[in-house]
Scaffold this motif. Sequence first.
Motif, PDB file in Angstrom:
ATOM      1  N   GLN A 251       0.818  -1.205   0.000  1.00  0.00           N
ATOM      2  CA  GLN A 251       0.000   0.000   0.000  1.00  0.00           C
ATOM      3  C   GLN A 251       0.853   1.257   0.000  1.00  0.00           C
ATOM      4  O   GLN A 251       0.519   2.249  -0.655  1.00  0.00           O
ATOM      5  CB  GLN A 251      -0.936  -0.018   1.198  1.00  0.00           C
ATOM      6  CG  GLN A 251      -2.005  -1.089   1.090  1.00  0.00           C
ATOM      7  CD  GLN A 251      -2.972  -1.043   2.255  1.00  0.00           C
ATOM      8  OE1 GLN A 251      -2.838  -0.211   3.145  1.00  0.00           O
ATOM      9  NE2 GLN A 251      -3.940  -1.933   2.251  1.00  0.00           N
TER      10      GLN A 251
ATOM     11  N   SER B  78       0.640   3.945  -2.861  1.00  0.00           N
ATOM     12  CA  SER B  78       0.191   5.294  -2.521  1.00  0.00           C
ATOM     13  C   SER B  78       1.120   6.369  -3.062  1.00  0.00           C
ATOM     14  O   SER B  78       0.742   7.531  -3.148  1.00  0.00           O
ATOM     15  CB  SER B  78       0.054   5.435  -1.003  1.00  0.00           C
ATOM     16  OG  SER B  78       1.320   5.378  -0.373  1.00  0.00           O
TER      17      SER B  78
ATOM     18  N   ARG C  60      -0.649   6.374  -6.694  1.00  0.00           N
ATOM     19  CA  ARG C  60      -2.085   6.259  -6.887  1.00  0.00           C
ATOM     20  C   ARG C  60      -2.821   6.677  -5.617  1.00  0.00           C
ATOM     21  O   ARG C  60      -2.341   6.487  -4.513  1.00  0.00           O
ATOM     22  CB  ARG C  60      -2.472   4.813  -7.226  1.00  0.00           C
ATOM     23  CG  ARG C  60      -1.857   4.274  -8.496  1.00  0.00           C
ATOM     24  CD  ARG C  60      -2.356   2.860  -8.762  1.00  0.00           C
ATOM     25  NE  ARG C  60      -3.787   2.842  -9.001  1.00  0.00           N
ATOM     26  CZ  ARG C  60      -4.324   2.982 -10.219  1.00  0.00           C
ATOM     27  NH1 ARG C  60      -3.541   3.164 -11.260  1.00  0.00           N
ATOM     28  NH2 ARG C  60      -5.634   2.937 -10.384  1.00  0.00           N
ATOM     29  N   GLU C  61      -4.011   7.246  -5.830  1.00  0.00           N
ATOM     30  CA  GLU C  61      -4.881   7.534  -4.704  1.00  0.00           C
ATOM     31  C   GLU C  61      -5.525   6.233  -4.238  1.00  0.00           C
ATOM     32  O   GLU C  61      -5.896   5.390  -5.037  1.00  0.00           O
ATOM     33  CB  GLU C  61      -5.967   8.529  -5.123  1.00  0.00           C
ATOM     34  CG  GLU C  61      -5.430   9.893  -5.521  1.00  0.00           C
ATOM     35  CD  GLU C  61      -6.541  10.843  -5.937  1.00  0.00           C
ATOM     36  OE1 GLU C  61      -7.687  10.362  -6.104  1.00  0.00           O
ATOM     37  OE2 GLU C  61      -6.280  12.038  -6.089  1.00  0.00           O
ATOM     38  N   MET C  62      -5.668   6.082  -2.933  1.00  0.00           N
ATOM     39  CA  MET C  62      -6.208   4.846  -2.370  1.00  0.00           C
ATOM     40  C   MET C  62      -7.027   5.168  -1.130  1.00  0.00           C
ATOM     41  O   MET C  62      -6.590   5.947  -0.275  1.00  0.00           O
ATOM     42  CB  MET C  62      -5.077   3.880  -2.011  1.00  0.00           C
ATOM     43  CG  MET C  62      -5.481   2.710  -1.126  1.00  0.00           C
ATOM     44  SD  MET C  62      -6.445   1.472  -1.971  1.00  0.00           S
ATOM     45  CE  MET C  62      -5.114   0.605  -2.831  1.00  0.00           C
TER      46      MET C  62
ATOM     47  N   SER D 149      -8.925   2.946   1.852  1.00  0.00           N
ATOM     48  CA  SER D 149      -9.158   1.622   2.432  1.00  0.00           C
ATOM     49  C   SER D 149     -10.249   1.725   3.488  1.00  0.00           C
ATOM     50  O   SER D 149     -10.116   2.488   4.451  1.00  0.00           O
ATOM     51  CB  SER D 149      -7.870   1.074   3.056  1.00  0.00           C
ATOM     52  OG  SER D 149      -6.899   0.828   2.054  1.00  0.00           O
TER      53      SER D 149
ATOM     54  N   ASP E 124      -8.508   4.513  -6.088  1.00  0.00           N
ATOM     55  CA  ASP E 124      -8.750   3.085  -5.881  1.00  0.00           C
ATOM     56  C   ASP E 124      -9.468   2.895  -4.544  1.00  0.00           C
ATOM     57  O   ASP E 124      -9.172   3.586  -3.563  1.00  0.00           O
ATOM     58  CB  ASP E 124      -7.443   2.298  -5.858  1.00  0.00           C
ATOM     59  CG  ASP E 124      -6.752   2.286  -7.214  1.00  0.00           C
ATOM     60  OD1 ASP E 124      -7.445   2.496  -8.222  1.00  0.00           O
ATOM     61  OD2 ASP E 124      -5.527   2.077  -7.249  1.00  0.00           O
TER      62      ASP E 124
ATOM     63  N   ARG F  21     -10.498   0.080  -1.589  1.00  0.00           N
ATOM     64  CA  ARG F  21     -10.282  -1.243  -1.004  1.00  0.00           C
ATOM     65  C   ARG F  21     -11.256  -1.409   0.149  1.00  0.00           C
ATOM     66  O   ARG F  21     -11.247  -0.621   1.095  1.00  0.00           O
ATOM     67  CB  ARG F  21      -8.842  -1.383  -0.504  1.00  0.00           C
ATOM     68  CG  ARG F  21      -8.558  -2.673   0.248  1.00  0.00           C
ATOM     69  CD  ARG F  21      -7.080  -2.748   0.634  1.00  0.00           C
ATOM     70  NE  ARG F  21      -6.810  -3.878   1.494  1.00  0.00           N
ATOM     71  CZ  ARG F  21      -6.761  -3.812   2.819  1.00  0.00           C
ATOM     72  NH1 ARG F  21      -6.960  -2.670   3.440  1.00  0.00           N
ATOM     73  NH2 ARG F  21      -6.489  -4.888   3.540  1.00  0.00           N
TER      74      ARG F  21
END
Length: 330
Positions: A89, A93, A96-98, A100, A127, A129
């Motif tokens: 992660q 990160s 990319r934007e993430m 969770s 993204d 999750r």
Amino acid sequence: MNRPPHRPLSLDGLRAFEAVARLLSFSAAAEELHLTQPAVSRQIKSLEEELGAALFHRATRRVDLTSAGQALLRVVAPALARIDTSVRQIRMSRSREMVSVTTFPSMASLWLMPRLTDFERSHPGADIRIAATDRLIETDDFELDVALRHCRPEKAPAGSERLFPELLTPVIGAALHQAIARGEAPPLATPADLAQHTLIEMDDGTPPAIALGWGAWLGAEQLGHLAPRRWITLNFTHQQVQAALAGHGVALARLALVHEMLARGDLVEPFGPAHRQPVPWLYWLVPLAGAGEPPRPEVQAFMAWVRAQAVLTRVAIGDVPDAETEALPD
């Protein structure tokens, strides 16, 4: 091999230990780790000396864990898995934007996923999750950004934001509703008529399953003695809803999670809004950012989106002050 019990353990060799313990082979572990077999053996020997205990029974063509090895593996395997997840992660990160999110399975299935397209449309680069689990998570879990939870107010973690309340209401699928109207199924005009129907119950072994189940609802309706034609018992709320949609009987639904199905006519409240029962459980938004660390922009955007969706849900179930309706999202 005796060491003081308080002496910290060097972490060197734990990766080699986990590989040998999982594969039960020094040579296979060496191949997986891109090391020589003597190198793996030296790491295991050093770890055993650190611990003061043998971790493996070594035979000519077989390797087995000792009791000490089994105890260590139970701790090391999940710890390494979490480390690997965090590393992935962190690397992701950087580019990319993430976001969770953790929530319980029924909220993921019935509330979050049906709405998520709206967030994806406005944030196409983020993204998502989703970890759907009934296990209570630690609020400082580095791998997670946001929790959506369901509990009584006194059990809500510090910093929790109220989303909407819990209202229980009996529901049936459209097909059963039509069969009743045609006289092909027993009537369901009053709660007492439930005795002629199948009741779909949730039983996951937790205290909320009792407080939010048919027994409590029937008791509040002065029908604690009622025995239905039969029971269907399932583990999760979303399974109850699916069973009702399929026409298997009457489910005790959580209004906040099914109000859109009611609006579409997929589900029907046979007794109407007058028999909705409030209970002292609430739905919560729990930010999980590290102490002193503000949420990343995409996480802030997601939490703002959840708040806006919660306003819409409160309006739909009749739990919103007049001032709040003036600021409804488009």
